[in-house]
Design a protein around this motif. Structure first.
Motif, short mmCIF file in Angstrom:
data_model
loop_
_atom_site.label_atom_id
_atom_site.label_comp_id
_atom_site.label_asym_id
_atom_site.label_seq_id
_atom_site.Cartn_x
_atom_site.Cartn_y
_atom_site.Cartn_z
N SER A 1 6.48 55.66 33.70
CA SER A 1 5.86 54.84 32.66
C SER A 1 5.69 53.40 33.15
CB SER A 1 6.72 54.87 31.40
OG SER A 1 6.24 53.94 30.44
N MET B 1 -1.77 61.14 26.96
CA MET B 1 -0.54 61.87 27.22
C MET B 1 -0.51 63.25 26.56
SD MET B 1 1.39 60.22 29.23
CE MET B 1 0.43 59.01 30.14
N THR C 1 0.05 53.92 37.15
CA THR C 1 1.04 52.91 36.72
C THR C 1 1.70 52.17 37.88
OG1 THR C 1 2.83 54.55 36.69
CG2 THR C 1 1.57 54.26 34.64
N ALA D 1 8.56 60.05 31.95
CA ALA D 1 8.99 58.70 31.56
C ALA D 1 9.35 57.85 32.76
CB ALA D 1 10.18 58.80 30.61
N VAL E 1 -0.46 60.04 36.92
CA VAL E 1 0.19 59.00 36.12
C VAL E 1 0.86 57.97 37.04
CG1 VAL E 1 1.97 58.53 34.39
CG2 VAL E 1 0.55 60.58 34.19
N GLU F 1 6.14 50.96 31.19
CA GLU F 1 7.11 50.18 30.43
C GLU F 1 8.51 50.38 31.02
OE1 GLU F 1 6.17 48.14 28.12
OE2 GLU F 1 4.07 48.79 28.24
N THR G 1 11.00 52.36 28.77
CA THR G 1 10.76 53.81 28.80
C THR G 1 11.31 54.41 30.08
OG1 THR G 1 8.75 53.53 27.47
CG2 THR G 1 9.00 55.61 28.66
N ARG G 2 11.14 53.72 31.20
CA ARG G 2 11.67 54.20 32.47
C ARG G 2 13.20 54.27 32.43
NH1 ARG G 2 7.88 50.60 34.68
NH2 ARG G 2 9.54 49.21 35.46
#
Length: 285
Positions: free
Chosen positions: A140, A3, A76, A137, A72, A142, A145-146
């Motif tokens: 992400s 990151m 993900t 975010a 990203v 996670e 985090t989102r």
């Protein structure tokens, strides 16, 4: 994916955006573009608006070139359980920077002294950086985090929308110009609002266009109301909140009549309070 290089790119882009706004602030202090003149169509302030337009395009292009969030998103996507394309078929990295620079330029037109210029430059840097970090975010792996990213992203968009709507309304231009500007700005904000949602891009664009048309109609009605720019912006923001709630609920597949009623009631109460406050300030009708 590491990151740190992504964050470094975001900081560099935000510093460049702030530098562009600083140059525009200097030009605004020298040119002093008048409030109430139609940008580009009237000689007064034309230089400022031409440079502002160049700043919007240049800043948006730089952020799009620096954008690595699609990589990203693709990495993900399995953990986010994406059903549709993990990466939009059209580039969207330019949207939030374009909106931020536009809002900053509109502020500089209305407030073009040195102190306001410094405040806008700082506002631009923070908004650009927070916008990019919150957008990152959203992709992400996670869920927590989102969620945090969604909250920060939405709050930022609301703030930018409020500033942009108020600074368009303060000019008190004919609906041909003001409603068109609000349509474009609202469409951009609503398009950005659904960033990271598991929705096809064509649907996102459709939601944004429909919402922009509703805001444009609200602007046409609001032009008959002698409110200040900030009060007019607050009223448009209340309508925007209603539309944004519906769009997000539809994107998250949680839209029901109860949801629509809740957002509609909140927006209606906000509009009533704003109108009441205006009438009280003006001493009634």
């Amino acid at each position: 994916m590491v990151m740190r290089p992504l964050v470094t790119r975001m900081i560099a882009g935000s510093l460049l955006g702030a530098a562009l706004l600083a140059g525009l602030a200097f030009l605004a202090a020298r040119e002093r573009p008048p409030i109430g003149a139609v940008p580009l169509l009237t000689p007064e302030g034309r230089t400022f608006w031409l440079v502002a337009l160049a700043v919007w395009v240049l800043g948006a292009a730089v952020f799009q070139v620096l954008d690595r969030i699609p990589q990203v998103a693709a990495a993900t996507a399995p953990r986010r359980a994406i059903r549709y394309d993990p990466v939009p078929e059209w580039p969207t990295g330019w949207v939030l920077p374009f909106a931020t620079l536009a809002a900053g330029s509109l502020l500089l037109c209305a407030y073009n002294n040195a102190l306001a210029g410094m405040a806008v430059v700082l506002f631009g840097f923070i908004a650009l950086l927070v916008g990019q970090l919150s957008r990152l975010a959203l992709y992400s792996a996670e869920s927590r985090t989102r969620t945090v990213g969604r909250v920060a992203h939405t709050v930022l968009l609301y703030g930018l929308a409020f500033v942009a709507f108020a600074m368009v309304y303060v000019h008190k231009l004919r609906s041909l110009y003001s409603a068109t500007a609000i349509f474009l700005l609202a469409g951009i904000f609503l398009l950005q609002l659904t960033e990271g949602e598991d929705v096809q891009l064509d649907r996102r664009v459709l939601y944004a266009m429909v919402g922009g048309l509703v805001l444009a109609e609200a602007t046409w009605v609001l032009n008959y109301w002698p409110a200040t720019g900030w009060l007019g912006g607050a009223t448009l923001l209340a309508v925007f909140h209603f539309l944004a709630g519906l769009v997000l609920a539809r994107s998250e597949r949680t839209l029901t009549w109860r949801t629509a009623l809740e957002y509609g009631t909140m927006a209606a109460i906000a509009v009533v309070v704003i109108v009441w406050g205006t009438l009280q300030t003006r001493g009634g009708l």
